[in-house]
Enzyme design. Structure first.
Site, mmCIF file in Angstrom:
data_model
loop_
_atom_site.group_PDB
_atom_site.id
_atom_site.type_symbol
_atom_site.label_atom_id
_atom_site.label_comp_id
_atom_site.label_asym_id
_atom_site.label_seq_id
_atom_site.Cartn_x
_atom_site.Cartn_y
_atom_site.Cartn_z
ATOM 1 C CE1 TYR A 125 -4.272 -1.691 0.621
ATOM 2 C CE2 TYR A 125 -2.763 -3.280 1.592
ATOM 3 C CZ TYR A 125 -4.009 -2.969 1.090
ATOM 4 O OH TYR A 125 -4.993 -3.931 1.040
ATOM 5 C CB CYS A 126 1.682 3.913 -2.147
ATOM 6 S SG CYS A 126 2.997 2.854 -2.694
ATOM 7 C CG PHE A 127 -1.679 5.200 2.456
ATOM 8 C CD1 PHE A 127 -3.046 4.985 2.314
ATOM 9 C CD2 PHE A 127 -0.902 4.174 2.948
ATOM 10 C CE1 PHE A 127 -3.613 3.770 2.661
ATOM 11 C CE2 PHE A 127 -1.451 2.947 3.302
ATOM 12 C CZ PHE A 127 -2.815 2.745 3.156
#
Length: 466
Positions: free
Chosen positions: A8-10
């Site tokens: 996941y990237c945010f």
């Protein structure tokens, strides 16, 4: 090997983030036994016509490269995630599209992360670097250190600076990108771009029409066109957690999301693990420095996020760098990956030791790891915060420093399994880093004082009882 779970990237921009900050984060879900190291490369000038050897292929070098700090699987050249001296952050996601990824050795998505950071002073420049290299060299090759099977993927990227972010998704040399300037964005291992496309490969639509994937009459939806079946549905579990923060997304909020196992953001399965994480805080005011936090160890719920700031004469701690095997590295020999050397760095080994102690209910050994000298150093730092320098600027306002101290302390709960490793790492950094010591380095150690005191008290009791 089992199918890989999502990484996941945010990114969070104002008004969803606090105090005019851009907050970036990524968890790297990789094979469970893979080691990630944290490495720094200074800005450099290069001779005309020189080459750079990436993971599998050699390409032309540019006249100048920017300083970068990277978290990378220690067997390859590129990086899963990192930042450069200009406040640009890039992270990679492996994606599967209806077009099979090439097994031929070319540039890995992780090579493109490093190349974008080394050559781009803004998020848009980094994007332009990546797509130009895709066009020239293509992408392909084994993503895992595995000699029995070639694991291939296409690439997606989250590219962020102080002002904007770009979501870049690719299939072969074809690509599309969306620009983000506000709110919260999450990407993972599924295509997410739909009809909002702000930049694309000039032949993208002609290509998909020629393949029969799009008739040209309906709206062009990138993920629908390139995804397998319904694999383009949203998968970003942590986005809701960040959106619930309203306008209060902070470094701590991002760390909490990355540590969340219940949502699946933090991976801990039989075959895969979140092997490393990053959180970066990018003030939109350019007079303030960016701060980048790396774990350098597996499982963010059991790791400390350790700060890095680009300052003059940076020397990274050797404890987070894996051993080098030179030309004898099985990743460089043909055929590749016929054996796996021990790539564990010292911090990784120490992390394993602490984890084994706690799993065997031997917490008292953890407390005994502190020395009286460690405690005295930390106590002195706490007492002298008001005279420290922050990124070369002297601040005398104690309230401001205490606020910084409180904020950073909250990022690192005392229950963290490897909190004591701050002492371990700091003792080495103190020897190797010249110039002003930043408040960020110092305040991130202060929270160890209480647990150091517990260790000292325990030692005293054991001594007194013989």
């Amino acid at each position: 090997m089992a199918s890989a779970p999502p990484s996941y990237c945010f990114v969070a921009f104002p008004p969803c983030s606090k105090d005019g900050l851009v907050v970036f984060g990524k968890n790297s879900a990789r094979p469970r036994d893979e080691v990630q190291e944290v490495v720094y490369f200074a800005a450099a000038a290069h001779d005309v016509g020189s080459k750079v050897e990436c993971t599998y292929i050699e390409i032309e070098q540019v006249p100048k490269t920017h300083a970068v700090v990277l978290s990378r699987p220690s067997w390859l050249w590129g990086a899963e995630m990192g930042a450069n001296e200009h406040g640009v952050c890039v992270a990679n996601e492996a994606v599967v599209t209806r077009e099979p990824a090439s097994e031929s050795e070319a540039l890995l998505g992780m090579d493109l992360v490093r190349l974008g950071l080394e050559r781009g002073a803004t998020a848009k420049e980094a994007l332009d670097v990546i797509v130009a290299l895709l066009e020239e060299h293509g992408q392909g090759g084994n993503y895992y250190e595995d000699g029995s099977t070639c694991h291939t993927f296409q690439s997606a990227f989250l590219i962020v600076d102080r002002n904007e972010a770009w979501v870049l998704e690719t299939s072969g040399k074809y690509w599309a990108a969306e620009k983000i300037t506000e709110g919260v964005k999450c990407i993972c291992n599924q295509l997410s771009l739909t009809t909002k496309i702000d930049a694309e490969h000039p032949e993208l639509r002609n290509y998909v029409r020629s393949q029969g994937w799009w008739n040209g009459d309906s709206d062009f939806n990138f993920s629908e066109v390139f995804s397998l079946a319904d694999d383009h549905l949203a998968c970003c579990s942590g986005r809701e957690s960040l959106e619930k923060q309203g306008g209060d997304v902070s470094a701590q909020a991002m760390i909490d999301v990355l540590r969340d196992k219940d949502s699946g953001v933090c991976v801990d399965s039989e075959s895969f693990l979140t092997t490393a994480s990053i959180v970066s805080v990018l003030p939109q005011d350019p007079s303030f420095p960016c701060v980048h936090y790396f774990t350098g160890t597996p499982d963010p719920s059991r790791s400390v996020f350790k700060p890095f700031i680009f300052v003059d004469d940076v020397k990274l701690v050797p404890k987070v760098q894996s051993p080098s095997f030179g030309n004898d590295d099985p990743a460089k020999k043909i055929p590749r990956f016929q054996e796996k050397p021990d790539r564990r760095h010292e911090l990784y080994k120490a992390h394993e030791w602490v984890r084994s102690l706690l799993e065997n209910d031997q917490l008292w050994w953890l407390l005994l790891a502190f020395s009286l000298e460690d405690y005295k150093v930390l106590q002195a730092l706490k007492e002298n915060l008001h005279t420290c320098e922050f990124a070369g600027k002297t601040f005398l306002e104690e309230k401001m420093l205490l606020a910084i101290c409180t904020w950073l302390t909250n990022c690192f709960p005392l229950s963290n399994l490897v909190v004591f490793l701050f002492v371990y790492v700091y003792s080495e950094r103190r020897k190797s880093l010249t110039g002003p010591i930043t408040v960020c380095m110092l305040t991130n150690l202060v929270q160890n004082v209480k647990i150091c005191m517990l260790g000292i008290q325990l030692k005293q009791r054991l001594t007194s009882t013989g």
